[in-house]
Structure formats: C-alpha cells, structure tokens
Design an enzyme around this catalytic site. Sequence first.
Site, PDB file in Angstrom:
ATOM      1  N   ARG A  48       0.781  -1.276  -0.147  1.00 50.56           N
ATOM      2  CA  ARG A  48      -0.099   0.101  -0.080  1.00 50.56           C
ATOM      3  C   ARG A  48       0.714   1.353  -0.047  1.00 50.56           C
ATOM      4  O   ARG A  48       0.292   2.290  -0.408  1.00 50.56           O
ATOM      5  CB  ARG A  48      -0.879  -0.012   1.321  1.00 50.56           C
ATOM      6  CG  ARG A  48      -2.297   0.679   0.900  1.00 50.56           C
ATOM      7  CD  ARG A  48      -3.362   0.085   1.957  1.00 50.56           C
ATOM      8  NE  ARG A  48      -2.833   0.097   3.378  1.00 50.56           N
ATOM      9  CZ  ARG A  48      -2.934  -0.562   4.535  1.00 50.56           C
ATOM     10  NH1 ARG A  48      -3.695  -1.567   4.143  1.00 50.56           N
ATOM     11  NH2 ARG A  48      -2.494  -0.493   5.581  1.00 50.56           N
ATOM     12  N   TYR A 101     -15.081  22.719  -7.477  1.00 54.33           N
ATOM     13  CA  TYR A 101     -15.352  21.435  -7.819  1.00 54.33           C
ATOM     14  C   TYR A 101     -16.560  20.679  -7.127  1.00 54.33           C
ATOM     15  O   TYR A 101     -16.451  20.522  -6.009  1.00 54.33           O
ATOM     16  CB  TYR A 101     -14.187  20.602  -8.259  1.00 54.33           C
ATOM     17  CG  TYR A 101     -14.430  19.078  -8.716  1.00 54.33           C
ATOM     18  CD1 TYR A 101     -14.709  19.033  -9.902  1.00 54.33           C
ATOM     19  CD2 TYR A 101     -14.341  17.961  -7.790  1.00 54.33           C
ATOM     20  CE1 TYR A 101     -14.901  17.543 -10.498  1.00 54.33           C
ATOM     21  CE2 TYR A 101     -14.378  16.784  -8.278  1.00 54.33           C
ATOM     22  CZ  TYR A 101     -14.732  16.682  -9.403  1.00 54.33           C
ATOM     23  OH  TYR A 101     -14.911  15.447  -9.896  1.00 54.33           O
ATOM     24  N   LYS A 197      -6.776  13.905 -14.944  1.00 56.64           N
ATOM     25  CA  LYS A 197      -7.030  14.830 -16.198  1.00 56.64           C
ATOM     26  C   LYS A 197      -5.687  15.021 -17.052  1.00 56.64           C
ATOM     27  O   LYS A 197      -5.333  14.210 -17.585  1.00 56.64           O
ATOM     28  CB  LYS A 197      -7.541  16.297 -15.436  1.00 56.64           C
ATOM     29  CG  LYS A 197      -8.558  15.931 -14.577  1.00 56.64           C
ATOM     30  CD  LYS A 197      -9.923  15.896 -15.461  1.00 56.64           C
ATOM     31  CE  LYS A 197     -11.064  15.393 -14.461  1.00 56.64           C
ATOM     32  NZ  LYS A 197     -11.486  16.431 -13.649  1.00 56.64           N
TER      33      LYS A 197
HETATM   34  C1  PLP Z   1     -11.978  15.991 -12.103  1.00 57.06           C
HETATM   35  C2  PLP Z   1     -11.754  16.841 -11.042  1.00 57.06           C
HETATM   36  C3  PLP Z   1     -11.250  16.357  -9.968  1.00 57.06           C
HETATM   37  C4  PLP Z   1     -11.766  14.990  -9.388  1.00 57.06           C
HETATM   38  O1  PLP Z   1     -10.768  13.975 -10.091  1.00 57.06           O
HETATM   39  P1  PLP Z   1     -11.387  12.500 -10.029  1.00 57.06           P
HETATM   40  O2  PLP Z   1      -9.819  11.857 -10.690  1.00 57.06           O
HETATM   41  O3  PLP Z   1     -12.338  12.658 -11.304  1.00 57.06           O
HETATM   42  O4  PLP Z   1     -11.843  12.274  -8.839  1.00 57.06           O
HETATM   43  C5  PLP Z   1     -11.195  17.504  -8.683  1.00 57.06           C
HETATM   44  N1  PLP Z   1     -10.955  18.746  -9.197  1.00 57.06           N
HETATM   45  C6  PLP Z   1     -11.107  19.080 -10.476  1.00 57.06           C
HETATM   46  C7  PLP Z   1     -11.059  20.531 -10.614  1.00 57.06           C
HETATM   47  C8  PLP Z   1     -11.644  18.433 -11.404  1.00 57.06           C
HETATM   48  O5  PLP Z   1     -11.721  18.684 -12.583  1.00 57.06           O
END
Ligand code: PLP
Length: 379
Positions: A48, A101, A197
């Site tokens: 982990r 978010y 992202k």
């Molecule tokens: C997508 C996103 C998140 C969350 O990410 P995940 O990997 O989908 O949990 C957090 N903050 C922002 C600004 C995002 O666009």
Amino acid sequence: MIHTGAPAVGPVNVPVVRTSTVRFPDTETYAAQHHRRAAGERVATYGRHGTETHRALEAAVCALEGGHESFLAPSGLSAIVMVFLGLLSAGDHALVADNVYAPVRRTDKALLQRFGITVDYFRPGREPLAQLVRPNTRLVYLESPSSLLFEVIDLPALAQEARALGLIVAVDNTWSGGLFYRPLSLGAHLSVQAATKYLAGHSDVMQGVVTVDSPALGQRIQAAYDALGLSVGADDAYLVLRGVRTLEVRLTRHFANALQVAEALAGHPAVARVYYPALPSDPGHAVWRRDFTGASGLVSFALRSPDPSAGARVIDALALFGLGASWGGYESLALEAAPERLAEHGCWDRAPGAVIRLHVGLEHPQDLIADVEQALRRL
Ligand SMILES: *Cc1c(COP(=O)(O)O)cnc(C)c1O
C-alpha cells in the site's frame, strides 16, 4: 518533466513494480525500515505504501509543482479528501470557495459534517477572509480557475490574507496540469491535482496527487492516506508518469486549440459570452496574465437563446466533441453546466442562457471550429 524521476542510464523508463508486500533479508533490516518510515521517510514496508514506480511519479509532480513532497491518491477526489481529513479535526472550520469542484460539497455533506467539521462557502475576492474566519477556522480551500466558469482568483492576495490569519491554504491546480500555474510559489501551502486529467492525459486512468510545501504538512497528508487505507496501483502510477513526459507538448497544443475555439465562439452571433481567461475580454484576464503561463483546453460559453433546450440541441449536434464528464485527455468533450451548479457560483456574474463546457482536445483546430459552428447552426 522529460528527465525527472527517470533513470539516467539503462532502460529509459522506470519499471512498473507491482507488489502487495516487501520482503526483507532479516528482522533487523525489517525493523530499521519500519523505523525510517515512522520517521517520515518514503520507504515501503508494505504494498500500500507504493514502490519505486510511485516514487518516480511523485518526484516528477513535486518538481512540477515546486513543492517539498507529493503524495498519490486513487482519484482526484480522494486526494482532496486526504487534504480535508489530514488537516481538519472535529470542531474545526474550513472556508471553501463557492465555485469549487462540485463533488467537494458532497464530501462536506456526507462526511465532514458527520465528523463535526464545518464548512462555509465564500466568494473569493468579494468577501474579505477577516470577516469570515472563526476562532476554529484552520483551512482555506480554493480552486483557480474555478470549475465550469473558470473564474480566476487573486491567489497571492488571498494567500497573504489567509497566512496573516494563521490559516492553511490549499489550491486545486487541476486546470493547469501544474504546468501553467504554481500555487505553492504564490502563497499556497498545498496544491492538489486530479492526475486523471492532464497529468495522465489519455483518459485511461483515475488518480490524484497532493503536493505540500513542508515536511509537517507531508506527515499529515501521509497519515490521512494510511488511515484511509488508500492504495494506487503501480500500473496506474506508470500511466500517469508516461503522461507527464509529454505534458508540455500536449498542453501547449490544448492551449493553442482552445484559444482558437474560444475566439471563434466569442465572434459567433449565437453566443452571449465566452468563459476563457486567455481572452482579453474575460474578467480574470489581467490576473491570469500575471500569475499563469498558459491556459488549458477548457472553454465554457453561454448561448444567447433563452430556450432551455438549446444547450442540449447544440451538444447533441456535435460530432467530434463526445458528450461526457471529466476532461484532460487528447479527445474533445462537451457537457452542459447544470443551472443548479452555476447558481452555487456567486463569484462572477453569468449570462442567462444555457452554458456549455467544452474540453478542447488535440484534434485539428479547424475541424473543431467547423464542428462547433455546424452545431450552433441548429439553433
Ligand atoms: C475531475 C476533477 C477532480 C476530481 O478528480 P477525479 O480523478 O475525477 O476524482 C477534482 N478537481 C477538479 C478541478 C476536477 O476537474
């Protein structure tokens, strides 16, 4: 980003080290490793804790963000949860930007409230922190630019105010991928990213990362990761590290493409307003120019049409833009920003029509503009 965390000789890439545990030659070495870990070193005594694949990615993101240490998480949202649970205890209070978010509000309702942590949402730049703090306020949580309308905040000013009040400042830096914005150099203590992202960049993995500016904060984030029982697969860490190697090339193209799409939208008669800080007409443009070195592929626009179904008609007519949440991959996406979500944003004014959020991908910009224009003709 090409070389950080990579071997200097031998194979070009860091190996994918998959394991559920770590074996030791003798009890003395095992005890010594436990001791080093307890003292805050990022050494593993169990699966982990991650392997050298994880450490290489953390080193790369840490260099990108200009931090002291970075910590991976299984998703962007879990990275955010690590920040809240790592820094706040029952009875504590946090100030969160109202254009945050949206799932952060769910975490607040489903978890923080139940554990006696209170959150107030505020409008960055419109409400002075000094009027909002309580004796138990510990954290200011921000995002710049914000989700959906990309409102840019004056982070240096806010961070200075927060620091004078003894508050910790955390910033969601997902929008810039860490390449175009360095919150830690502008006064934040922590920077959080959904690596899902731009860091990963290929829409094939979920991941998050928290970068801290000090060992003391690192210990608290590490403790939250351990206590929550989180784990990130080595294959997933490898995929994000692979994305990091091309981050600059991809983001430069996302920026160039998005700027062209935003300019085309700004001159379109069916469009009431475009939300993109790199446009000189955007209210955040001056601060963006001062604090950022580029812009992402996210562009929102409001339609002039008062018809509530106009947004859906445009999105359904798009051919190259897929309909879907998330963003940051090579492909273009479109989504209507829900009116109830936009209503939570008190920071900036918005136009009354439907708001569509585009993620401008790496396709040819003329193809993307042609697609948006043919879809807008449906109105
Ligand atoms: C997508 C996103 C998140 C969350 O990410 P995940 O990997 O989908 O949990 C957090 N903050 C922002 C600004 C995002 O666009």
